[in-house]
Enzyme design. Structure first.
Site, PDB file in Angstrom:
ATOM      1  CB  SER A  15      -0.921   0.085   1.070  1.00  0.00           C
ATOM      2  OG  SER A  15      -1.478   1.327   1.216  1.00  0.00           O
ATOM      3  CG  HIS A  40      -4.153  -1.711  -1.886  1.00  0.00           C
ATOM      4  ND1 HIS A  40      -4.956  -2.380  -2.395  1.00  0.00           N
ATOM      5  CD2 HIS A  40      -4.589  -1.023  -0.693  1.00  0.00           C
ATOM      6  CE1 HIS A  40      -6.175  -2.234  -1.425  1.00  0.00           C
ATOM      7  NE2 HIS A  40      -5.679  -1.333  -0.627  1.00  0.00           N
ATOM      8  CG  ASP A  42      -5.250   2.222   1.184  1.00  0.00           C
ATOM      9  OD1 ASP A  42      -6.014   1.276   0.986  1.00  0.00           O
ATOM     10  OD2 ASP A  42      -4.078   1.819   1.363  1.00  0.00           O
ATOM     11  CG  MET A  44      -8.600   6.708   2.751  1.00  0.00           C
ATOM     12  SD  MET A  44      -7.676   6.583   4.289  1.00  0.00           S
ATOM     13  CE  MET A  44      -6.894   5.188   3.990  1.00  0.00           C
ATOM     14  CG  HIS A  73      -9.686  -0.094  -0.640  1.00  0.00           C
ATOM     15  ND1 HIS A  73      -8.874  -0.540   0.463  1.00  0.00           N
ATOM     16  CD2 HIS A  73     -10.755  -0.231  -0.516  1.00  0.00           C
ATOM     17  CE1 HIS A  73     -10.100  -0.581   1.448  1.00  0.00           C
ATOM     18  NE2 HIS A  73     -11.183  -0.499   0.815  1.00  0.00           N
ATOM     19  CG  MET A  75     -11.527   2.785   1.980  1.00  0.00           C
ATOM     20  SD  MET A  75     -10.327   2.700   3.175  1.00  0.00           S
ATOM     21  CE  MET A  75      -8.973   2.928   1.943  1.00  0.00           C
ATOM     22  CG  MET A 144     -12.191  -3.295   5.026  1.00  0.00           C
ATOM     23  SD  MET A 144     -10.287  -2.776   4.323  1.00  0.00           S
ATOM     24  CE  MET A 144      -9.861  -1.671   5.371  1.00  0.00           C
ATOM     25  CG  ASP A 180      -6.465  -2.682   3.171  1.00  0.00           C
ATOM     26  OD1 ASP A 180      -5.610  -2.547   3.767  1.00  0.00           O
ATOM     27  OD2 ASP A 180      -7.133  -2.104   2.307  1.00  0.00           O
TER      28      ASP A 180
END
Length: 232
Positions: A15, A40, A42, A44, A73, A75, A144, A180
């Site tokens: 990540s 990966h 992330d 957010m 990913h 979020m 998660m 994750d």
């Protein structure tokens, strides 16, 4: 986008949330050279989760540096308005949270319609049964094992049984089970034994190294992979 051939070998997905933000391109090249299978990302929004990270423009900027798989990913909530932008930025896999919107089936359709593989993420408090009527719409389910929002959290052990149940539900479908949160050489064997095949690791990969000293990245990746291999 990368052509992803399905297999159940263990994939290590560093990540970049744990990388040097000023050197993403070089960090990505370094971890791939040291054995990373996927990268990966992330994303957010400071709304669905209590942190604010990256957007489509950043994904587009790092895409040329990624030779493996760009695993994005999301979020964020709402998700649907941003799917095309992340697909156009080069995401190979786009994962959305079942908790992030009212019509997850439609979201998964939109991800596949945009040309990406569709991932579905489950928060720790979400029961595995929510995927029952979605398995034919997904290419990956992300369990998660921490509450989403920040790196470096402790692994939530109750999620191992969720992975085991999910693996039984998936059967012979070509669906990855991704983990994750809190993945390291101690927790990796637990989730791999339960059926996971994609392991997101942030601090456990990037600790001790840098773009000018990437050898520890390789040591860390090999340690996670070797620990996971013991249960296969």
């Amino acid at each position: 986008m990368t052509d992803i051939l399905f297999d159940r070998s263990v994939k290590i997905a560093p990540s970049i949330l744990a990388a040097d933000f000023a050197n993403f391109g070089r960090e990505i090249e370094a971890v791939e050279a040291e054995g990373a299978d996927w990268i990966h990302v992330d994303v957010m929004d400071g709304h669905f989760v209590p942190n604010l990270t990256f957007g489509p423009a950043m994904c587009k900027a790092i895409r040329p540096h990624i030779k493996t798989v760009m695993d994005v990913h999301l979020m964020i909530s709402p998700v649907d308005p941003y799917i095309d932008a992340f697909a156009e930025a080069g995401a190979d896999i786009i994962t959305a949270h079942v908790e992030a919107g009212p019509h997850i089936h439609r979201t998964l359709q939109a991800i596949r319609g945009a040309g990406a593989k569709a991932g579905l993420a489950l928060n720790p408090g979400t029961p595995v049964e929510v995927v029952d009527y979605l398995l034919d719409m997904v290419d990956l389910v992300c369990v998660m094992t921490v509450n989403p929002g920040f790196g470096g959290q402790k692994f939530i052990h109750s999620q191992v049984e969720k992975v085991r149940k999910l693996r039984a539900m998936i059967g012979d479908r070509p669906i990855h089970i991704e983990i994750d949160g809190g993945v390291d050489p101690i927790t990796a064997p637990l989730v791999v034994a339960a059926g996971a095949d994609a392991l997101v690791a942030g601090s456990a990969v990037f600790k001790g190294g840098s773009v000018n000293n990437p050898a520890p990245y390789g040591d860390n990746i090999r340690a996670i992979r070797a620990a996971a291999a013991k249960v296969l």
